[in-house]
Design an enzyme around this catalytic site. Structure first.
Site, mmCIF file in Angstrom:
data_model
loop_
_atom_site.group_PDB
_atom_site.id
_atom_site.type_symbol
_atom_site.label_atom_id
_atom_site.label_comp_id
_atom_site.label_asym_id
_atom_site.label_seq_id
_atom_site.Cartn_x
_atom_site.Cartn_y
_atom_site.Cartn_z
ATOM 1 N N HIS A 120 39.678 38.015 33.974
ATOM 2 C CA HIS A 120 40.684 37.537 33.028
ATOM 3 C C HIS A 120 39.934 37.099 31.774
ATOM 4 O O HIS A 120 39.061 36.226 31.844
ATOM 5 C CB HIS A 120 41.498 36.386 33.614
ATOM 6 C CG HIS A 120 42.361 36.806 34.766
ATOM 7 N ND1 HIS A 120 42.537 36.037 35.899
ATOM 8 C CD2 HIS A 120 43.109 37.928 34.956
ATOM 9 C CE1 HIS A 120 43.349 36.662 36.737
ATOM 10 N NE2 HIS A 120 43.704 37.816 36.184
ATOM 11 N N HIS A 132 36.390 33.125 38.450
ATOM 12 C CA HIS A 132 37.587 32.857 37.662
ATOM 13 C C HIS A 132 37.526 31.435 37.102
ATOM 14 O O HIS A 132 36.541 30.718 37.276
ATOM 15 C CB HIS A 132 38.843 33.011 38.529
ATOM 16 C CG HIS A 132 39.117 34.412 38.956
ATOM 17 N ND1 HIS A 132 40.241 35.109 38.581
ATOM 18 C CD2 HIS A 132 38.408 35.263 39.748
ATOM 19 C CE1 HIS A 132 40.226 36.312 39.106
ATOM 20 N NE2 HIS A 132 39.115 36.435 39.827
ATOM 21 N N GLU A 177 37.037 29.855 41.796
ATOM 22 C CA GLU A 177 37.604 29.192 40.616
ATOM 23 C C GLU A 177 36.606 28.117 40.196
ATOM 24 O O GLU A 177 36.335 27.167 40.942
ATOM 25 C CB GLU A 177 38.960 28.576 40.949
ATOM 26 C CG GLU A 177 40.014 29.571 41.413
ATOM 27 C CD GLU A 177 40.626 30.356 40.265
ATOM 28 O OE1 GLU A 177 40.420 29.953 39.093
ATOM 29 O OE2 GLU A 177 41.318 31.362 40.531
#
Length: 581
Positions: free
Chosen positions: A177, A309, A401
């Site tokens: 992303h 991420h 994450e």
């Protein structure tokens, strides 16, 4: 293994500096003599069964221990030790130590000359394997003394473990992303750290890079990153730059194989691994980045992967799509649930912020779970890269994450690196958990795409073009099956100790169908050089009783270790050199 792709590949060849040692030696009897150098010799066929899988075919006598015949070698306590090392050490350091010992008992002979094994190979192996000997109260064998029977590289040594150089492939991907930029920076930091520490002589990093192929892809979505970077840290929106230039979320763009898995799982006997990409997938929008990653994954037999991420502080693992599509949050484990939890903990357990006991911190809502979670139990989605890795290839991928700030300011990056450095290293090192090996036919030819199955885990992996495989497995007792079309299956019992940090070597030799089953199965029940971690059996049962399988207690009077009586019962030579005191 296939050649590496044109991506950032960190694979460094080792040139270890050997320490100068004493040129003379003392044998177990205390006599001082100079070991034979690389002098001329008469080469003969290598006939020792325990050394039959050495990287060479000819040896000579007398050997480096002055044994003058096959009969003397086979009756020696040194040879007996090599033949039972896999049981003594419960699979650790095997067959590495056995082949190291074979280089001394049956030295390599080429063109009428004897070649010595490399000292730095011996020193590296001793550093790793010494704790296994300490655990059973056994001294390091004198004939594996790195300064007596091994030599330096500049003296023309050879690597006795060259046949074992099968390196697992690991990939780390950041910035899938575009606005989640911490992973991109962490992989750049990691590349710099690995290169600099290797050159500085850091033994941990040298060992890691010498045994592992590490592929780093800092940015999978550079177009999205450009959009996010234009706004800058502190100004970037929660979703600005998340998608690629085609406005596609790359982590929703992979084929949905999880739905097909759930359908196949209900069908008895159906394979639910290496699921092909359905034709209808190509009718939709497929991002060029997604195509490139899928092609990369089909080219390289990756074993382990992590996708980095941002937006929270937790490690998640497959499946990411719920087994009941209408359930947004539902625990949906893979057949390898235990291994995925072990991989996730390898990252989270050494991350200082993930282990912070405050529930008010970033990611504090995952604290009671140990900062790891099944993806679908967090939130369910289709088209994720981690599910695709697991269901289409051999690769196990987790999602990390890295923090609640997706685009952290520059001054926060070094602290973020310090928080994640050990986690990244520890995670990559877990690729060496489980078993590895090579599947060949009876002529030694590699068997490509052979299936490696584990009883109780409905998920197979396949061998690479060179017949090699890596199977991540948690500690425990496993029944492992190798099979391929046109061959009879081979079944082995494998024991993986909890403390074992190196993948155990388990090779398979497949026999073509049609051979007399009685003789074939009888051969499987024998523990040989290709069965280092336990006996092989046609039905997966244990092999015949073995006195070394009984646990290992010192003698009643405490005078000798538990294994002493075993050696004295098999040989007239008492191997006092194995005693520590």
């Amino acid at each position: 293994m296939p050649p590496p792709p044109p991506l950032l590949l960190l694979t460094v060849l080792v040139v270890a500096a050997a320490r100068p040692g004493c040129e003379f030696e003392r044998n177990p009897a205390g006599e001082c003599h100079r070991p034979p150098a690389a002098d001329s010799a008469t080469c003969m066929d290598l006939q020792l069964r325990t050394c039959s899988d050495a990287a060479y075919n000819h040896t000579t006598f007398p050997n480096l221990l002055q044994h003058r015949s096959w009969e003397v070698v086979e009756a020696s306590s040194e040879y007996i030790l090599l033949s039972v090392l896999h049981q003594l050490l419960e699979g650790q350091c095997n067959p590495d130590l056995r082949l190291l010992g074979c280089a001394v008992l049956a030295p390599r002979c080429e063109g009428g000359w004897v070649r010595r094994p490399c000292r730095h190979i011996c020193e590296g192996l001793r550093e790793v394997c010494q704790p296994a000997f300490d655990a059973i109260d056994m001294a390091w064998p004198y004939f594996l003394d790195c300064h007596r029977y091994f030599t330096r590289e500049d003296e023309g040594c050879y690597d006795p473990l060259e046949k074992l150089r099968v390196e697992p492939e690991v990939k780390l991907i950041g910035n899938i992303h575009g606005n989640e930029v911490a992973g991109r920076e962490m992989l750049i930091y990691l590349a710099q750290y690995l290169c600099s520490e290797y050159l500085l002589g850091n033994p941990r990093i040298q060992r890691l890079l010498n045994t592992t192929r590490i592929h780093l892809l800092p940015s999978m979505n550079p177009d999205g990153y450009e959009v996010a970077a234009a706004e800058g840290a502190g100004y970037n929106g929660w979703t600005s730059g998340r998608q690629n230039a085609q406005n596609l979320d790359l982590n929703r763009n992979f084929p949905d194989l999880t739905s097909e898995y759930y359908r196949l799982a209900e069908t008895r006997g159906a394979r639910s691994d290496h699921i092909p990409i359905p034709q209808h997938y190509w009718w939709g929008k497929v991002a060029p980045e997604t195509k490139a990653i899928m092609k990369w994954m089909q080219t390289i037999p990756f074993v382990l992967s992590a996708s980095l991420h941002g937006g929270d502080l937790v490690v998640s693992y497959p499946f990411d799509f719920s087994q009941h599509p209408q359930e947004e949050k539902m625990f949906s484990p893979t057949p390898d649930e235990k291994m995925f939890k072990l991989l996730s903990r390898a990252y989270a357990d050494v991350h200082p912020m993930m282990m912070d006991r405050s529930e008010n911190r970033c990611g504090g809502n995952f604290l009671k779970r140990g900062s790891i979670i099944n993806g679908a139990d967090w939130y369910s989605f289709t088209g994720g890269m981690s599910d695709f890795n697991y269901l289409h290839t051999n690769c196990f991928e987790i999602t990390v994450e890295l923090g609640c700030v997706k685009f952290p300011p520059e001054e926060a990056l070094y602290t973020l690196w310090q928080h994640n450095k050990e986690s990244l290293l520890n995670f990559v090192e877990t690729v060496h958990r489980g078993i590895k090996g090579v599947v060949t036919d009876k002529f030694g030819k590699p068997v490509k795409n052979a299936r490696i199955s584990v009883k109780g885990i409905r998920h197979d992996i396949t061998t690479a073009p060179d017949g090699d495989y890596w199977r991540l497995l948690p500690p425990g007792i496993h029944i492992v099956i190798a099979q391929a079309p046109g061959y009879a299956k081979v079944i082995k019992k494998v024991i993986i100790p909890t403390r074992m940090k190196r993948a155990g070597r388990v090779d398979f030799i497949l026999q073509p169908l049609g051979l007399g089953s009685k003789n074939f199965l009888h051969g499987l029940r024998r523990t040989g050089p290709h069965d280092p971690l336990g006996g092989a059996s046609s039905l997966g049962e244990a092999t015949e009783p073995d006195p070394l399988r009984a646990r290992r207690q010192p003698s009643a009077d405490g005078s000798k270790p538990w294994w002493w009586s075993y050696f004295t019962s098999l040989s007239t030579h008492r191997p006092r050199w194995l005693l520590k005191y």
